[in-house]
Design a protein around this motif. Structure first.
Motif, PDB file in Angstrom:
ATOM      1  N   VAL A  88       0.847  -1.202   0.000  1.00 28.65           N
ATOM      2  CA  VAL A  88       0.000   0.000   0.000  1.00 28.65           C
ATOM      3  C   VAL A  88       0.879   1.247   0.000  1.00 28.65           C
ATOM      4  CG1 VAL A  88      -0.247   0.030   2.529  1.00 28.65           C
ATOM      5  CG2 VAL A  88      -1.981   1.136   1.097  1.00 28.65           C
ATOM      6  N   LEU A  89       0.392   2.317  -0.659  1.00 31.89           N
ATOM      7  CA  LEU A  89       1.122   3.576  -0.770  1.00 31.89           C
ATOM      8  C   LEU A  89       0.111   4.708  -0.909  1.00 31.89           C
ATOM      9  CD1 LEU A  89       3.724   5.279  -1.375  1.00 31.89           C
ATOM     10  CD2 LEU A  89       3.478   4.552  -3.764  1.00 31.89           C
ATOM     11  N   GLY A  90       0.274   5.749  -0.094  1.00 31.58           N
ATOM     12  CA  GLY A  90      -0.637   6.890  -0.178  1.00 31.58           C
ATOM     13  C   GLY A  90       0.035   8.165   0.277  1.00 31.58           C
ATOM     14  N   PRO A  91      -0.541   9.309  -0.072  1.00 30.84           N
ATOM     15  CA  PRO A  91       0.016  10.581   0.382  1.00 30.84           C
ATOM     16  C   PRO A  91      -0.301  10.804   1.865  1.00 30.84           C
ATOM     17  CG  PRO A  91      -1.994  10.962  -0.861  1.00 30.84           C
ATOM     18  CD  PRO A  91      -1.714   9.486  -0.917  1.00 30.84           C
ATOM     19  N   SER A  92       0.677  11.307   2.612  1.00 31.46           N
ATOM     20  CA  SER A  92       0.465  11.532   4.052  1.00 31.46           C
ATOM     21  C   SER A  92      -0.597  12.594   4.318  1.00 31.46           C
ATOM     22  CB  SER A  92       1.777  11.941   4.727  1.00 31.46           C
ATOM     23  OG  SER A  92       2.690  10.876   4.699  1.00 31.46           O
ATOM     24  N   ASP A  93      -0.789  13.522   3.377  1.00 31.39           N
ATOM     25  CA  ASP A  93      -1.792  14.579   3.576  1.00 31.39           C
ATOM     26  C   ASP A  93      -3.202  14.127   3.196  1.00 31.39           C
ATOM     27  OD1 ASP A  93      -1.787  14.550   0.783  1.00 31.39           O
ATOM     28  OD2 ASP A  93      -0.943  16.568   0.580  1.00 31.39           O
ATOM     29  N   ALA A  97      -6.785   8.979  -2.347  1.00 27.58           N
ATOM     30  CA  ALA A  97      -6.887   7.661  -1.713  1.00 27.58           C
ATOM     31  C   ALA A  97      -5.585   6.882  -1.912  1.00 27.58           C
ATOM     32  CB  ALA A  97      -8.048   6.893  -2.318  1.00 27.58           C
ATOM     33  N   PRO A  98      -5.226   6.046  -0.944  1.00 29.17           N
ATOM     34  CA  PRO A  98      -4.038   5.207  -1.133  1.00 29.17           C
ATOM     35  C   PRO A  98      -4.280   4.192  -2.244  1.00 29.17           C
ATOM     36  CG  PRO A  98      -5.123   4.703   0.962  1.00 29.17           C
ATOM     37  CD  PRO A  98      -5.859   5.836   0.342  1.00 29.17           C
ATOM     38  N   VAL A  99      -3.188   3.773  -2.869  1.00 29.98           N
ATOM     39  CA  VAL A  99      -3.249   2.720  -3.879  1.00 29.98           C
ATOM     40  C   VAL A  99      -2.701   1.448  -3.245  1.00 29.98           C
ATOM     41  CG1 VAL A  99      -3.168   4.211  -5.891  1.00 29.98           C
ATOM     42  CG2 VAL A  99      -1.044   3.504  -4.829  1.00 29.98           C
ATOM     43  N   PHE A 100      -3.262   0.308  -3.621  1.00 32.18           N
ATOM     44  CA  PHE A 100      -2.800  -0.936  -3.002  1.00 32.18           C
ATOM     45  C   PHE A 100      -2.970  -2.105  -3.945  1.00 32.18           C
ATOM     46  CE2 PHE A 100      -7.266  -0.702  -2.010  1.00 32.18           C
ATOM     47  CZ  PHE A 100      -7.714  -1.997  -2.150  1.00 32.18           C
ATOM     48  N   ASP A 101      -2.260  -3.157  -3.614  1.00 30.97           N
ATOM     49  CA  ASP A 101      -2.398  -4.439  -4.296  1.00 30.97           C
ATOM     50  C   ASP A 101      -2.347  -5.500  -3.217  1.00 30.97           C
ATOM     51  OD1 ASP A 101      -2.459  -6.455  -6.300  1.00 30.97           O
ATOM     52  OD2 ASP A 101      -0.278  -6.624  -6.208  1.00 30.97           O
ATOM     53  N   LEU A 114       2.602   6.078  -7.009  1.00 31.95           N
ATOM     54  CA  LEU A 114       1.975   7.334  -6.594  1.00 31.95           C
ATOM     55  C   LEU A 114       2.889   8.489  -6.968  1.00 31.95           C
ATOM     56  CD1 LEU A 114      -0.336   8.740  -4.910  1.00 31.95           C
ATOM     57  CD2 LEU A 114       1.249   8.625  -2.991  1.00 31.95           C
ATOM     58  N   ALA A 115       2.340   9.475  -7.690  1.00 30.86           N
ATOM     59  CA  ALA A 115       3.090  10.687  -7.988  1.00 30.86           C
ATOM     60  C   ALA A 115       3.092  11.531  -6.709  1.00 30.86           C
ATOM     61  CB  ALA A 115       2.437  11.451  -9.139  1.00 30.86           C
ATOM     62  N   ALA A 116       4.267  11.714  -6.119  1.00 30.39           N
ATOM     63  CA  ALA A 116       4.335  12.431  -4.842  1.00 30.39           C
ATOM     64  C   ALA A 116       5.659  13.179  -4.685  1.00 30.39           C
ATOM     65  CB  ALA A 116       4.139  11.450  -3.687  1.00 30.39           C
ATOM     66  N   LYS A 117       6.145  13.780  -5.747  1.00 25.79           N
ATOM     67  CA  LYS A 117       7.412  14.502  -5.695  1.00 25.79           C
ATOM     68  C   LYS A 117       7.344  15.600  -4.634  1.00 25.79           C
ATOM     69  CE  LYS A 117      10.834  16.794  -8.518  1.00 25.79           C
ATOM     70  NZ  LYS A 117      11.238  17.140  -9.872  1.00 25.79           N
ATOM     71  N   GLY A 118       8.276  15.540  -3.670  1.00 25.36           N
ATOM     72  CA  GLY A 118       8.352  16.545  -2.612  1.00 25.36           C
ATOM     73  C   GLY A 118       7.286  16.430  -1.539  1.00 25.36           C
ATOM     74  N   ARG A 119       6.498  15.354  -1.564  1.00 25.87           N
ATOM     75  CA  ARG A 119       5.433  15.165  -0.564  1.00 25.87           C
ATOM     76  C   ARG A 119       5.719  13.945   0.290  1.00 25.87           C
ATOM     77  NH1 ARG A 119       0.627  14.678  -4.497  1.00 25.87           N
ATOM     78  NH2 ARG A 119      -0.228  13.533  -2.750  1.00 25.87           N
ATOM     79  N   CYS A 120       5.262  13.969   1.534  1.00 28.27           N
ATOM     80  CA  CYS A 120       5.400  12.818   2.434  1.00 28.27           C
ATOM     81  C   CYS A 120       4.455  11.711   1.985  1.00 28.27           C
ATOM     82  CB  CYS A 120       5.051  13.201   3.865  1.00 28.27           C
ATOM     83  SG  CYS A 120       6.084  14.498   4.565  1.00 28.27           S
ATOM     84  N   VAL A 121       4.888  10.467   2.216  1.00 27.91           N
ATOM     85  CA  VAL A 121       4.051   9.327   1.864  1.00 27.91           C
ATOM     86  C   VAL A 121       3.900   8.389   3.060  1.00 27.91           C
ATOM     87  CG1 VAL A 121       4.518   9.379  -0.613  1.00 27.91           C
ATOM     88  CG2 VAL A 121       6.035   8.082   0.887  1.00 27.91           C
TER      89      VAL A 121
END
Length: 150
Positions: A88-93, A97-101, A114-121
């Motif tokens: 699972v992977l999602g943005p901390s903010d 929604a998180p993405v998962f398999d 997840l596109a999250a350049k410069g963001r917490c995950v």
């Protein structure tokens, strides 16, 4: 502090067992092999963080500077019969929604992106009934985040 006789007896037995193991030369337990990253996220992704799933596997967080995407994959230590594996992977903010398999897999779950350049995950995974999650990590720099074992 007074020790219970049961605890003292267990300590003696444990020490005797350790001494006996030191004498054995022909048999030894194989060390638990940690799952190596398998490149499942694709070319250009480098491992930026990882966390073990208590003897069952390892969850890897990877990043591609070219695409600005993070990727998570959970890899079993010992591939074999299908068991529950989750990534699972999602943005901390919580901006999306998180993405998962997840499912019954022989070797690994994921990759999830997840596109999250410069963001917490927030990211994690599970193998069978053992899970781990990391919150608030890799915020555009190698911030370790907080690891929670379940």
């Amino acid at each position: 502090m007074k020790r219970s006789p049961l605890l003292a007896g267990s300590t003696v037995l444990a020490l005797a067992g350790i001494a006996t193991m030191g004498l054995a030369t022909t048999a030894s337990a194989a060390p638990i092999r940690s799952a190596a990253y398998n490149g499942a996220c694709g070319s250009g992704y480098s491992v930026v963080n990882s966390v073990p799933v208590s003897g069952k596997g390892t969850v890897y967080l990877t990043y591609s500077a070219k695409t600005g995407k993070n990727c998570v994959v959970t890899i079993r230590n010992s591939p074999g019969k299908p068991v529950f594996v989750h990534a699972v992977l999602g943005p901390s903010d919580h901006s999306s929604a998180p993405v998962f398999d997840s499912g019954k897999y022989t070797a690994y779950a994921g990759p999830v992106y997840l596109a999250a350049k410069g963001r917490c995950v927030d990211w994690g995974g599970a193998v069978e009934a053992v899970s781990v999650s990391v919150t608030g990590s890799n915020c555009g720099r190698l911030t370790p985040g907080v690891v929670v074992r379940h």
